[in-house]
Design a protein around this motif. Sequence first.
Motif, PDB file in Angstrom:
ATOM      1  N   TYR A   1       0.980  -1.178  -0.122  1.00  0.00           N
ATOM      2  CA  TYR A   1      -0.056   0.081   0.117  1.00  0.00           C
ATOM      3  C   TYR A   1       0.899   1.187   0.144  1.00  0.00           C
ATOM      4  O   TYR A   1       0.327   2.189  -0.265  1.00  0.00           O
ATOM      5  CB  TYR A   1      -0.894   0.045   1.217  1.00  0.00           C
TER       6      TYR A   1
ATOM      7  N   THR B   1      -5.023   7.290  -4.490  1.00  0.00           N
ATOM      8  CA  THR B   1      -4.805   5.577  -4.703  1.00  0.00           C
ATOM      9  C   THR B   1      -6.071   4.594  -4.769  1.00  0.00           C
ATOM     10  O   THR B   1      -6.516   4.167  -5.719  1.00  0.00           O
ATOM     11  CB  THR B   1      -3.909   5.081  -4.109  1.00  0.00           C
ATOM     12  N   ARG B   2      -6.644   4.755  -3.724  1.00  0.00           N
ATOM     13  CA  ARG B   2      -7.765   4.014  -3.332  1.00  0.00           C
ATOM     14  C   ARG B   2      -8.494   4.316  -2.206  1.00  0.00           C
ATOM     15  O   ARG B   2      -8.023   5.171  -1.406  1.00  0.00           O
ATOM     16  CB  ARG B   2      -7.391   2.416  -3.021  1.00  0.00           C
TER      17      ARG B   2
ATOM     18  N   SER C   1      -6.518  -0.094 -12.315  1.00  0.00           N
ATOM     19  CA  SER C   1      -5.762   0.913 -11.459  1.00  0.00           C
ATOM     20  C   SER C   1      -5.014  -0.108 -10.609  1.00  0.00           C
ATOM     21  O   SER C   1      -3.946   0.285  -9.881  1.00  0.00           O
ATOM     22  CB  SER C   1      -6.409   1.984 -10.563  1.00  0.00           C
TER      23      SER C   1
ATOM     24  N   TYR D   1      -1.647  -0.509  -6.178  1.00  0.00           N
ATOM     25  CA  TYR D   1      -1.821   0.819  -7.140  1.00  0.00           C
ATOM     26  C   TYR D   1      -0.797   0.894  -8.421  1.00  0.00           C
ATOM     27  O   TYR D   1       0.424   0.786  -8.098  1.00  0.00           O
ATOM     28  CB  TYR D   1      -2.027   2.008  -6.184  1.00  0.00           C
TER      29      TYR D   1
ATOM     30  N   THR E   1      -0.313   3.087 -12.272  1.00  0.00           N
ATOM     31  CA  THR E   1      -0.801   3.976 -13.330  1.00  0.00           C
ATOM     32  C   THR E   1      -0.348   3.386 -14.693  1.00  0.00           C
ATOM     33  O   THR E   1      -0.577   3.836 -15.694  1.00  0.00           O
ATOM     34  CB  THR E   1       0.031   5.184 -13.330  1.00  0.00           C
TER      35      THR E   1
END
Length: 656
Positions: free
Chosen positions: A428, A446-447, A536, A543, A545
């Motif tokens: 994370y 991110t989330r 994503s 996470y 990109t």
Amino acid sequence: MCRSLSKQLAYISFLSLLAQACTSALGHPENGPIDSHADAGADLERPGDVAKSGKPGATPVSGDPSGSQEPPPNASAGAPRPGDENPDTNPAPQDLGDESGPGAIAPGTNPGGVSVECSGNPGVSPLLKLSTVEYRKTVQDLLSALGLQNASEALATALSSVPDDSLGDGFRSLDARISSEHIKAYFDVGVAVGDPLLTDPDALEKLAGSCALEDSLSESCATSFLSNFLKLAYRRPVADEDYTEYLDLIANRSAAEAIRSMVIVALSSPRFVNHFEIDGTASETDPDTLQLTSYEIASKLSYTFWQSMPDAELFAAADDGSLATPEGFAEQLTRVFDDPRTKETLWQFWSEWLRFEKFTGFETSRPAFQALTSDTNISSSGHDYYADMVQEVRDLTELFTFTNKSTLADLASTDVSVTRSQDLAALYGVDPYDGGGNYPTLPTGTRAGLFQRAALLVSNLEQTNPFHRGATVRRALLCDALPQPDPNSLPPGSLDPPVFDQAQTTRERYAAKIAGNDLCSGCHDAFSNIGYVLESFDALGRYRTKETLYDEQTGDFVAELDLDTSADIVIGDAPASVTNALDLNQQLIASGKMEPCLAQHYFNYVARREVEAQSGDECVVADLAQVVADPEQGLKDAFRRIAQHPSFFVRKVGAR
């Protein structure tokens, strides 16, 4: 009402006959087969109110098992045996509708205190066996209540042999199947409990009193033992018919053998292995609706939140009638819900709802997977990684249920990280929680929320599956039905993952697979775009990109491609354009669909059946959905509230 119970009674009779056959076949070799007839048959005729009549069944749970007690006046070997009843014969109406069992309370009694405007009665509740989890816990708690806490290896083996309920497409508790393997396992459990009584005088005396150490068992000693033992096992006061049947087991047996036989018969009895709920008083306006007795309410309360039998306090509240009063029920509900066992039960709900058991493990031997996880320890400890992910979900749901007064929207939008795992925290990009002070927060952008944690995103391969992710959101979180295509109507290879292409992202490959196929688009239009937004996150739930591609055979780096996580989706009434997972999460919350979905799943889990359309079930679900969305109430109150509705205190019977 009795006609509507006929199928359930046939099931009871079937189970009774299996229990008798198994018990006869597996009787003690030194003593010949046990004549097992102390089963559900007597209970199909409604027992009298033992507590009011002053019969031995009124003995409290805490009574001294060594005390003497005269047997009931009709406890004779010549009484009709319930096992002889014809399973195809419907009982007379007065046997099931006109009399009430011990602990009966007036129809319409609602000690829960919640009244919801609703048209229609509760849906039909089928007769249920104890789930395997319930059965194992009940046996262990029964032995503990009897002072026999030291479980033997034989008992552990027998308990493990009870077939596990299937998770299937719902909850394990919805698996109502009964088989010969269940019957044999129930009997083996009884033997594992009963056999040590033949060689352990201390255990025998603790269970049945010093009088059980004599060469033969007197009726008064047996009655004293049964008044406590059967009340705990059957979860209601002992009826005259019970004494009659069990006292027959004394003949031609030593005292220890007789007690052993009674234990085996009781633990194989349908009265022990089922939730009966047939002792209550029928409603005058709807004879198929039974008001539960105080003992049945005690059991329903304990099994709802503990998945096990009532404890001494619940039995006492049923004995004195206080459980049927608003004050008494509120006191017990608070005590039961605050017990640590409730957390275990609610975690099972979350775990089964979110299908964590379905994860088959990481394919750590694949070169491409090893390349994806080269900066982690996952290749050598894949199981622990996933266990950490699941533990995070448990910690998060408990924090937002029991510590914080939180709505489902709060849980679905939080950015706090509760994991104490170094490995998961590294995925994370946060510090692990050290157990004190403020929780770390997830990196901005991110989330968000429970449903974008790693445990709900991982794949066992190095590649993601956007179709699976999107369909999971639709089915599990929104309760949207997705049509299942006929496999025979699909072109060859339709269900296979798309072929790897180093020039295409996973989204592009999956989109190309269904492009121009009208047969697929009708279903995929509902969920594929949701899955594309969740690109994503990689196959570990990290996470990202950009998507990194590896050669499946060698693990060599192939390419790094830009991701497109934008999509047009429809959740609720209006279409929306989203660009990333945070946008998607906001749309899920704003739709107002997750609260009714959670309420529906929780109802199914507790009631052990589906919501019946156009019945009072729909009102309960709607009310729970409102509570879970109310900042003044929230998750904890909703989980408690299911035990406060009027429907909790009745059972609608019917043929199913």
